[in-house]
Scaffold this motif. Structure first.
Motif, short mmCIF file in Angstrom:
data_model
loop_
_atom_site.label_atom_id
_atom_site.label_comp_id
_atom_site.label_asym_id
_atom_site.label_seq_id
_atom_site.Cartn_x
_atom_site.Cartn_y
_atom_site.Cartn_z
N GLU A 148 -15.16 3.04 -0.93
CA GLU A 148 -13.99 2.84 -0.14
C GLU A 148 -13.39 1.44 -0.59
N VAL A 149 -12.16 1.50 -0.29
CA VAL A 149 -11.50 0.14 -0.41
C VAL A 149 -10.88 -0.49 0.99
N GLY A 150 -11.44 -1.65 1.07
CA GLY A 150 -11.06 -2.34 2.16
C GLY A 150 -9.83 -2.98 1.92
N LEU A 151 -8.64 -2.67 2.73
CA LEU A 151 -7.24 -3.17 2.85
C LEU A 151 -6.78 -3.78 3.82
N ALA A 152 -6.16 -4.69 3.95
CA ALA A 152 -5.45 -5.55 4.96
C ALA A 152 -4.20 -4.40 5.33
N ARG A 153 -3.62 -4.74 6.37
CA ARG A 153 -2.58 -3.58 7.15
C ARG A 153 -1.54 -3.50 6.28
N LYS A 154 -1.00 -4.37 5.84
CA LYS A 154 0.26 -4.52 4.80
C LYS A 154 -0.12 -3.94 3.42
N GLU A 155 -1.46 -4.22 2.89
CA GLU A 155 -1.71 -3.41 1.63
C GLU A 155 -1.94 -2.34 1.93
N PHE A 156 -2.51 -1.57 3.01
CA PHE A 156 -2.61 -0.26 3.24
C PHE A 156 -1.13 0.47 3.32
#
Length: 220
Positions: A148-156
């Motif tokens: 699983e890749v943890g992404l910030a809101r804008k990155e997602f």
């Protein structure tokens, strides 16, 4: 409803009248007089596509636009009113088929109906898969293989915008609109978030830079 519209119409009188009506509604109009201009145009929310074009088959243009973006709304415009012509237009990928001549009121109603349908369709697409990448849009989670890749809101949001058009170049201004809802003052933000996204995906070649145009998510 403010949308970006690709208006493909070679009749200058008709094109001018349609463009004025669309702009009065607050829409941004991207004009194209030929099939070649239509297929080269940047990403839009809606295409108004005249099927009788001077340099190519409008049905083939429709197919190519649909292949390039499965979510874009397409309304075919034609003087051909036979049932066969309507069916051919819909089978080529159009969401609706409007027979010329038509009123601006009718066209606006068709635009609103098509955009409602395509918006529901996009919202219903909860999972996106691109090669080893899997994205759960509703849960806002992403995996690369089993990790699983943890992404910030804008990155997602950026990853989803690229994944929806995987394998094709998404222009910078389109990404800025999709992720930040504006192109004003977001150029540096886009570059920073692309760099961060690449680092978290741990696959430098997955998000590819197309110099002077935008970015592409590698398909497969």
């Amino acid at each position: 409803m403010d949308v970006r519209v690709l208006l493909v119409e070679d009749d200058l009188r008709v094109a001018s009248a349609l463009a004025k009506a669309l702009r009065r509604r607050g829409h941004e109009v991207v004009p194209a007089l030929t099939a070649a201009e239509a297929v080269r145009a940047d990403a839009v929310d809606l295409v108004l596509l005249a099927l009788d074009l001077p340099d190519g088959d409008g049905l083939e243009v429709c197919r190519r636009l649909r292949q390039a973006d499965e979510d874009v709304a397409i309304i075919a415009l034609s003087a051909r009113a036979e049932a066969y012509d309507r069916v051919a237009g819909l089978r080529a990928g159009a969401d609706d088929y409007v027979v010329k001549p038509f009123s601006s009121v009718e066209l606006q109603a068709r635009i609103e109906a098509v955009l409602r349908r395509t918006a529901r369709s996009v919202r219903a697409t909860s999972e996106l898969r691109v090669g080893r990448l899997r994205i759960d849009v509703h849960a806002r989670r992403a995996w690369l293989g089993d990790r699983e890749v943890g992404l910030a809101r804008k990155e997602f949001d950026l990853l989803v915008a690229l994944a929806r058009q995987a394998g094709t170049v998404v222009p910078r201004d389109r990404l800025q609109l999709d992720v930040w809802q504006t192109t004003w003052g977001t150029r540096h933000n886009l570059d920073v978030h692309v760099a961060a996204l690449r680092g978290k995906l741990d696959d430098a070649g997955l998000v590819q830079t197309v110099r002077g145009v935008g970015y592409r998510l590698r398909a497969g």
